[in-house]
Each structure stands twice: as C-alpha cells, then as structure tokens.
Scaffold this active site. Sequence first.
Site, PDB file in Angstrom:
ATOM      1  CB  CYS A 208       5.446   3.553  -3.971  1.00 12.03           C
ATOM      2  SG  CYS A 208       4.434   4.950  -4.447  1.00 12.03           S
ATOM      3  CB  ALA A 209       9.105  -0.676  -6.414  1.00 11.01           C
ATOM      4  N   GLY A 212      11.532  -3.208  -3.031  1.00  6.10           N
ATOM      5  CA  GLY A 212      10.888  -4.330  -3.720  1.00  6.10           C
ATOM      6  C   GLY A 212      10.106  -5.311  -2.864  1.00  6.10           C
ATOM      7  N   GLY A 213       9.830  -4.983  -1.606  1.00  6.65           N
ATOM      8  CA  GLY A 213       9.121  -5.919  -0.718  1.00  6.65           C
ATOM      9  C   GLY A 213       7.843  -6.498  -1.334  1.00  6.65           C
ATOM     10  CG  ASP A 232      10.725   4.372  -4.795  1.00  7.71           C
ATOM     11  OD1 ASP A 232       9.965   3.684  -4.107  1.00  7.71           O
ATOM     12  OD2 ASP A 232      11.230   5.444  -4.383  1.00  7.71           O
ATOM     13  CB  CYS A 329       2.684   0.174   6.763  1.00  4.97           C
ATOM     14  SG  CYS A 329       3.903   1.468   6.624  1.00  4.97           S
TER      15      CYS A 329
HETATM   16  C1  LIG Z   1       6.000   2.506   1.869  1.00  3.93           C
HETATM   17  S1  LIG Z   1       7.398   2.763   0.919  1.00  3.93           S
HETATM   18  C2  LIG Z   1       7.332   1.439  -0.225  1.00  3.93           C
HETATM   19  C3  LIG Z   1       7.751   0.122   0.343  1.00  3.93           C
HETATM   20  C4  LIG Z   1       7.906  -0.965  -0.704  1.00  3.93           C
HETATM   21  N1  LIG Z   1       6.776  -1.035  -1.596  1.00  3.93           N
HETATM   22  C5  LIG Z   1       8.098  -2.329  -0.047  1.00  3.93           C
HETATM   23  O1  LIG Z   1       7.169  -3.142  -0.016  1.00  3.93           O
HETATM   24  O2  LIG Z   1       9.221  -2.567   0.418  1.00  3.93           O
HETATM   25  C6  LIG Z   1       6.956   4.118  -0.057  1.00  3.93           C
HETATM   26  C7  LIG Z   1       7.892   4.402  -1.209  1.00  3.93           C
HETATM   27  O3  LIG Z   1       7.310   5.460  -1.974  1.00  3.93           O
HETATM   28  C8  LIG Z   1       8.374   6.139  -2.605  1.00  3.93           C
HETATM   29  N2  LIG Z   1       7.865   7.428  -3.130  1.00  3.93           N
HETATM   30  C9  LIG Z   1       7.691   8.605  -2.496  1.00  3.93           C
HETATM   31  N3  LIG Z   1       7.203   9.533  -3.330  1.00  3.93           N
HETATM   32  C10 LIG Z   1       7.051   8.933  -4.532  1.00  3.93           C
HETATM   33  C11 LIG Z   1       6.606   9.368  -5.816  1.00  3.93           C
HETATM   34  N4  LIG Z   1       6.212  10.622  -6.023  1.00  3.93           N
HETATM   35  N5  LIG Z   1       6.600   8.485  -6.833  1.00  3.93           N
HETATM   36  C12 LIG Z   1       6.995   7.208  -6.626  1.00  3.93           C
HETATM   37  N6  LIG Z   1       7.450   6.737  -5.439  1.00  3.93           N
HETATM   38  C13 LIG Z   1       7.482   7.582  -4.410  1.00  3.93           C
HETATM   39  C14 LIG Z   1       9.410   6.242  -1.521  1.00  3.93           C
HETATM   40  O4  LIG Z   1      10.679   6.491  -2.065  1.00  3.93           O
HETATM   41  C15 LIG Z   1       9.278   4.874  -0.832  1.00  3.93           C
HETATM   42  O5  LIG Z   1      10.239   3.979  -1.318  1.00  3.93           O
END
Ligand SMILES: C[S@@+](CC[C@H](N)C(=O)[O-])C[C@H]1O[C@@H](n2cnc3c(N)ncnc32)[C@H](O)[C@@H]1O
Length: 376
Positions: A208-209, A212-213, A232, A329
């Site tokens: 779930c990048a 890219g954080g 993602d 988070c």
């Molecule tokens: C908490 S954010 C990730 C933040 C990121 N890792 C960072 O550090 O900036 C969660 C991410 O999960 C993605 N997401 C949601 N459903 C998903 C799925 N079924 N498969 C993969 N990614 C998914 C969202 O698009 C979102 O970008």
Amino acid sequence: MTKKIFREHHLLAILSEYENQMLPLDRFLKEYFRFHKAIGSKDRKVLCENIYSMVRWKGLLDYLCNKPISWEARYQKLIQIKPDHFFDNTQIPLHIRLSFPKELFSLIVESLGEEKARFFCRASNSIAPITVRVNLLKTSRKNLLKTWEKEFAATCGSFHTAIILPKRVNFFTLPEFKMGHFEVQDEASQRLADLVAVEPGQLVLDFCAGSGGKSLAIAPKMQGKGQLFLHDIRKHTLIEAKKRLKRAGVQNAQLLLPDSSQKKSLYEKFDWVLVDAPCSGTGTMRRNPDMKWRFTSKMFQKTLEEQRLIFKQALRFVKPGGHIVYMTCSVLRLENQEQTQYFKKTFLLNTISSSFSTLPLDSKDPDGFYGQVFVK
Ligand SMILES: C[S@@+](CC[C@H](N)C(=O)[O-])C[C@H]1O[C@@H](n2cnc3c(N)ncnc32)[C@H](O)[C@@H]1O
C-alpha cells in the site's frame, strides 16, 4: 478591500465550498489556492491557521452557536472564546468539550480508557510538530543541521534521521528539498518504517505504497542492493512516488501496477512485505482534523474488512520464512491489536517481538502509529 476583509471573505468562501465537496481539506486548500492566485503566501498561512482551527473546534463551536449555524457564526464565536476554557465545564458532554463526534469518541475511550482519551483528544486539537527525515542516501543529519541550525533553529529529533523545526517553513522551495536531502515525515512514522529490518540485497514489497512515504524511509537501508517494489490500487499516487524516489536518488525501486500481469510470478518471492493499510487516521488527526467529521461507523466497518482483505492479498507475496509488517496511523484497538489477533489466528502466523505503538498525549509528541511484524 482591507486585508482583514479580504481574508475573512476567503475564509468563509473556502469553508462553505469545502463543505459541499468530497476532497480532504489539505487537497481542497491546495486546489483553492491554485485558482485564487491573488492570495499571497502570508494570507495563505493565516487562512490555513484559521481554517484548521475552525475545523478542529467545529464540535464545540456548534454547541455554543445559536441555530441555524453558519461558518460565519462559528468564526465569530471562535474569535470570542478560548476553547481550552471549556475543558473542565462538566455541564457540557465530554466529547463536545473535546470537539470530537460522539461515535468516534466512544471508540477512542474504548481503546485508550477515558483518562488517556482526554489527553489524546486535546493533543489531537493542537498543531502537530514539524519533523523531517534526512535522506541518508544523499546527506547526513549533521550536514543538514549545519545548514538549518541558524536559519530555522532546527534541532535533532530522538530518532537518528529526524530533525525538528520550531515553525513551519516552505520546504518545497528549499534547495535541500530539490536535491532530495530530506522529506517531511513525522518521527513516529520514521520509527515505524524502521520495523522493516531489511538487509541489502533482499526483496521488499510496499503493498500500500501510496506516494511512497515508507518506501523512501526504507530505501537507504538497502544501499542500492536488492529491489523495492511499490504497489497501490491508486496508480496516480505511484506516479507521485516515482518522482519522489528519483529526487531521493533511490535506484533500486520499481512500480508494480495493480493490474500488472507480473503479479502472480511474484507470489512467495519477497523477504519483506509492508501493509501500510488504509485506516481511520485517528493517530494523525492533528494534521487532518477534517477526518474526524467524516467518520461514520459504517465506513469504519468497511475499513476493518478492507484491512483484512488487503493483508490476505499481500501475504501471498511473502516467501516462507519471510516477514510481513502490518501498519496503521490509527490508535483504535479494533484496527490494531484486534487485527493482529485475527491475522495470527486466521493465517497461522507468529509475531516477532512486541507491537510498536505511539500515542500523542501532548502537542509535542509524535503522531499515533501502530505496527506489528509477523513471520510466515
Ligand atoms: C495509509 S495509505 C499509505 C501511505 C503510504 N504507505 C505512505 O507512507 O505514504 C494507504 C494506501 O492503501 C492504498 N490501498 C487501498 N486499498 C488497497 C488495496 N486493495 N491494495 C493496495 N493498496 C490499497 C490506498 O490507495 C492508500 O494509498
């Protein structure tokens, strides 16, 4: 038009327009300022401070305003009062004094107990610390501090890549930013990414990048050896991640698009898989106070189900003996400890070491995060 009238006009226009659309507040503000070039940087700063304050305190302001409530009435009320003065007023329900929606507040109390929930909600209504992560691929903390000590009164955070600034800076215009020497990232988020104990040469999948954080924080440990895959479901965030990786000088990363035909061939190949799952965002509400007003039990239930489904999908990519790291988070038990128990039981996984968690109880504390490492 005087400055005051100009700012008040935009303040009310922004809040009314924001209420009638779906974008999160930070993205909406970016768009608004893009279309209103007459608003200069000083005005933007004052407007943002006031808007965030209004959104933080909306629950208390609504309680104190006569009906019908408007943003103008809320604004007039906010400049008359000091929200802190209501904390001990037991005539007002606790969740209103803390300006939290009732359903969400109940979940916070259920997770943290009432005492901690009070401190947590108060901290969540304060302005978050400003922290950056030094990119060790390009510079050192000592070097960056030397550049910033005098100009911004920057100091060391307690994590080895963290630098704390006492006030907001327009980071994106700094030469150090353009050269990829740092990224803005909360200290707890930096520590969380450190749960991925990758060694140079290994394979990592950030499932779930987003933009890219976490990948950016992990990459320096790999020293350019091995491969980091970013996946993602939202392709446009991966495009943003690609730009950031390039700026940071990460050369051993590639995107894995959600519809890639390569996916199946990568099953059981990775040493480390990260699941930085979509969540309630309760740990970062200081930065996104609008999230609390968008909270609904129905959406929360959906998020819990989604977290389980995403974890199951991501687990396929972990090689036997490899690790999967679940992260949120959030500070809510249902998204953290309960999910950990569910994953252990359902997928017969062992956890290694105890879980990681942070909880902001004071305005200076880092954000609230949770992480657990499992071995397959
Ligand atoms: C908490 S954010 C990730 C933040 C990121 N890792 C960072 O550090 O900036 C969660 C991410 O999960 C993605 N997401 C949601 N459903 C998903 C799925 N079924 N498969 C993969 N990614 C998914 C969202 O698009 C979102 O970008």
